[in-house]
Design a protein around this motif. Structure first.
Motif, PDB file in Angstrom:
ATOM      1  N   ALA A  98       0.828  -1.204   0.000  1.00  0.00           N
ATOM      2  CA  ALA A  98       0.000   0.000   0.000  1.00  0.00           C
ATOM      3  C   ALA A  98       0.868   1.262   0.000  1.00  0.00           C
ATOM      4  O   ALA A  98       0.502   2.280  -0.560  1.00  0.00           O
ATOM      5  N   GLY A 132      -5.329  -1.602   4.259  1.00  0.00           N
ATOM      6  CA  GLY A 132      -4.612  -1.186   3.046  1.00  0.00           C
ATOM      7  C   GLY A 132      -4.541   0.317   2.942  1.00  0.00           C
ATOM      8  O   GLY A 132      -4.264   1.009   3.920  1.00  0.00           O
ATOM      9  N   ARG A 133      -4.856   0.829   1.744  1.00  0.00           N
ATOM     10  CA  ARG A 133      -4.716   2.252   1.511  1.00  0.00           C
ATOM     11  C   ARG A 133      -5.973   3.042   1.830  1.00  0.00           C
ATOM     12  O   ARG A 133      -5.946   4.252   1.921  1.00  0.00           O
ATOM     13  N   GLU A 147      -9.948   0.921  -1.396  1.00  0.00           N
ATOM     14  CA  GLU A 147     -10.571  -0.298  -1.904  1.00  0.00           C
ATOM     15  C   GLU A 147     -12.025  -0.022  -2.300  1.00  0.00           C
ATOM     16  O   GLU A 147     -12.734   0.741  -1.644  1.00  0.00           O
ATOM     17  N   GLY A 162      -8.008  -8.761   1.713  1.00  0.00           N
ATOM     18  CA  GLY A 162      -7.677  -7.357   1.459  1.00  0.00           C
ATOM     19  C   GLY A 162      -8.053  -6.912   0.053  1.00  0.00           C
ATOM     20  O   GLY A 162      -9.063  -7.334  -0.517  1.00  0.00           O
ATOM     21  N   LEU A 163      -7.182  -6.084  -0.491  1.00  0.00           N
ATOM     22  CA  LEU A 163      -7.397  -5.533  -1.828  1.00  0.00           C
ATOM     23  C   LEU A 163      -7.481  -6.644  -2.881  1.00  0.00           C
ATOM     24  O   LEU A 163      -8.104  -6.474  -3.938  1.00  0.00           O
ATOM     25  N   ASP A 182      -1.791  -9.752  -0.705  1.00  0.00           N
ATOM     26  CA  ASP A 182      -0.690  -8.786  -0.762  1.00  0.00           C
ATOM     27  C   ASP A 182       0.167  -9.034   0.478  1.00  0.00           C
ATOM     28  O   ASP A 182       0.190  -8.256   1.426  1.00  0.00           O
TER      29      ASP A 182
END
Lengths: 294, 337
Positions: free
Chosen positions: B123, B176-177, B180, B211-212, B262
């Motif tokens: 990320a 994550g970032r 998403e 996650g993503l 990831d």
């Protein structure tokens, strides 16, 4: 609850603490002999500090170890468990008969003790450099709860090599945790030898002071000094005095192996085992002091 | 921007705010209900959404400075005084830098601490491997008693955080970032710790994702559908406790399993699923996608996911690869003959 002695100590109070410390030292030797081995040098150097805390300063109650407003004592030098177990038994927190299980598989008593197994323990320690940070968290926690509890953390001087100790020291200074007291068992010896010959820790007082702590130097085997300094350290500062809202560290100058003549100031007795001849010699060394006292 | 309040997160709300903002507000709401909740960070009070908590409850927020070991020890101490600490720092530092403090003070200490590891995986791709967190799941899931959650989007992150707060015990939550796409809001199954959720049904291949990578797997599943390949995509948001029954069902139902994450293929979701497959004693074609035991370069996350082989294209290729295998290829083994 164990009553708080007035300061300064009377001769009689002082003698009582000395007698308790000698009982604890005998107990340490017996536990170590029965269990096979132990961190005897470290247990003996911290004994007088622990006796001063448990018999003089800590607001703790053996009948209610989970009393929310109690003082918290964190043994950051977890390997001092041998000595702590002896003190806890002497002060009624554990049954003295249980000391015979020390170090046995499945016993709550042993080298590094756990709060889930033994209610009188506040935090499971053993890896160095963890206890002060946990104590900082406890001090923040009791302050949020507005409990009057004080938090006391005993560190070895060897723990002052761990970076995490200084992370915690920095945070405690910044948070102005005046009800946090750290005591450093400054016996000047690690497993390998003298701290000042290994990687010098001095000037240790300056280091703590520069991290925002009030520093008190004292003889870690003199009950008059220990008790009065602990009392000073834990006294409530004037709320208007911003400078006084600081955590305190007592640099307790101690002797590793204190009280057993052939162990004193010897790195090799950091951890060791006793055969029956050495055990008798060690006991005699402590008992001679007991006789001199009475 | 529309101000979102309370627990009534709609898809529309999530479109308006990033995932990281959603959990920040959810934490504030939880904090209003429970005064035992406190928040801590190591100098990320302004760059993560724990900032919301700091603004509303300054006395219950602690920034210990850039000192992640102490961050975990202090959290353990706060938990010891009947608080529920929520700790937030980058996933790489929460896991690797503070590993022994998480393991000993929080795991062994059985402290009720919730650790949020932000910017997990790549990320923070442009930061390079110092800021890539691809070992955090491996490390955290090896700690006895530690719950490990890796939600797929903002809604699930909020649900996971609330579930973590309601759960008594240590939890690691990787995020994550915050960009998403919202996909889990559509799920008919409610989030529960230890429960896998199917996001796309199929019977030829099962893809377990976190996650993503859930949305990457979903895209790949849609892509191969036109070729008549029916892919089941399962969001494995709880890596620990693992939904073993969901994996066992996939072994029987599709006999072809792909994992995508990831995170390193060493010790992460792929390893966790592999353990279940191996112990099942049943034949199953299997492929792990994720960091292939390597350090990825500095770069933007989308590129790194492609280079590393855990994006839509990688899942697509893996599906086609596994479709070449058949359980009929498995040599029958008869004991003693």
């Amino acid at each position: 609850m164990i009553s708080l002695p007035r300061s300064p100590l009377s001769n009689e109070e002082c003698q009582q603490l000395q007698a308790a410390a000698l009982r604890v030292r005998e107990s340490i030797l017996r536990i170590m002999y029965d269990s096979g081995s132990g961190h005897v040098g470290s247990a003996l150097s911290q004994t007088d500090i622990l006796v001063a805390l448990y018999r003089g300063a800590l607001r703790v109650d053996p009948k209610r170890p989970d009393w929310p407003q109690r003082d918290r004592f964190v043994l950051s030098k977890g390997h001092g468990g041998l000595g702590l177990a002896a003190v806890l038994a002497d002060c009624g927190f554990i049954n003295p008969e249980d000391l015979s299980t020390f170090g046995k598989t499945g016993s709550a008593l042993g080298m590094h003790m756990h709060h889930r197994k033994l209610p009188a323990i506040e935090a499971a320690t053993g890896s160095l450099g963890h206890g002060l940070g946990i104590a900082v968290g406890m001090a923040l926690g009791v302050r949020l709860k507005t409990w009057p509890s004080r938090t006391i953390c005993l560190l070895s001087d060897g723990e002052c090599y761990e970076g995490s100790t200084w992370e915690a020291a920095l945070a405690a200074g910044a948070q102005r945790l005046h009800r946090l007291l750290a005591v450093v068992d400054r016996n000047r010896l690690t497993m390998d030898g003298f701290t000042e010959q290994e990687v010098p820790l001095e000037p240790l007082a300056d280091k703590w002071a520069s991290f925002g702590w009030r520093v008190i130097n004292c003889d870690g085997h003199d009950f008059r000094q220990l008790c009065s300094n602990i009392e000073i350290a834990l006294a409530e500062p004037d709320a208007a005095d911003a400078e006084a809202q600081r955590p305190t560290v007592i640099l307790a100058q101690t002797i590793k192996g204190k009280g057993v003549d052939f162990m004193e100031n010897e790195a090799k007795w950091h951890y060791g085992a006793l055969d029956s001849v050495m055990y008798a010699r060690a006991l005699a060394s402590v008992r001679d002091q007991h006789k001199a006292l009475s | 921007m529309k101000k979102v309040q309370g627990f009534t997160w709609t898809v529309e709300d999530v479109n308006l705010i990033s995932a990281s903002e959603t959990w920040g507000d959810a934490l504030v709401e939880a904090g209003r209900r429970d005064p035992a909740i406190v928040a801590l960070t190591a100098d990320l009070g302004n760059s993560t959404k724990i900032q919301r908590f700091k603004e509303v409850f300054p006395a219950r927020f602690f920034n210990v400075g850039i000192a992640e070991q102490n961050l975990m020890a202090v959290a353990a101490g706060l938990a010891a005084t009947d608080h529920i600490p929520v700790v937030c720092t980058y996933a790489t530092f929460a896991s690797l830098r503070a590993a022994e403090f998480v393991r000993t003070d929080i795991g062994y200490g059985q402290r009720n601490v919730k650790i949020i590891g932000t910017l997990a995986g790549v990320a923070y791709g442009q930061g390079g491997p110092t800021h890539h967190a691809f070992e955090d799941i491996a490390l955290m899931r090896s700690i006895p008693g530690m719950v490990v959650l890796a939600p797929a989007d903002g809604d699930e992150l909020t649900d996971a955080l609330l579930a973590a707060l309601a759960y008594e015990g240590p939890v690691y939550l990787r995020t994550g970032r915050g960009t998403e796409l919202p996909i889990m809001k559509e799920s008919k199954e409610a989030f529960a710790i230890g429960k896998a959720r199917t996001v796309h049904d199929g019977r030829d291949v099962t893809v377990f994702a976190i996650g993503l990578c859930v949305q990457e797997a979903l895209r790949a599943a849609v892509r191969v559908a036109s070729q008549g390949i029916r892919v089941k995509v399962v969001n494995m948001a709880a890596v620990k406790p693992l939904d073993v029954a969901a994996i066992q069902a996939a072994i029987t139902a599709t006999q072809r399993i792909i994992t995508v994450e990831d995170h390193s293929i060493v010790g992460g979701l792929g390893s966790a699923v592999a353990e279940v497959i191996a112990e099942s004693g049943k034949a199953c074609a299997f492929k792990r996608l994720g960091h292939q035991d390597c350090f990825l370069p500095m770069g933007v996350p989308e590129d790194l996911m492609h280079i590393g082989g855990f994006d839509e294209d990688a899942v697509h290729a893996a599906i086609l690869g596994l479709m070449q295998t058949s359980s009929d290829d498995a040599v029958e083994w008869e004991d003693g003959k």
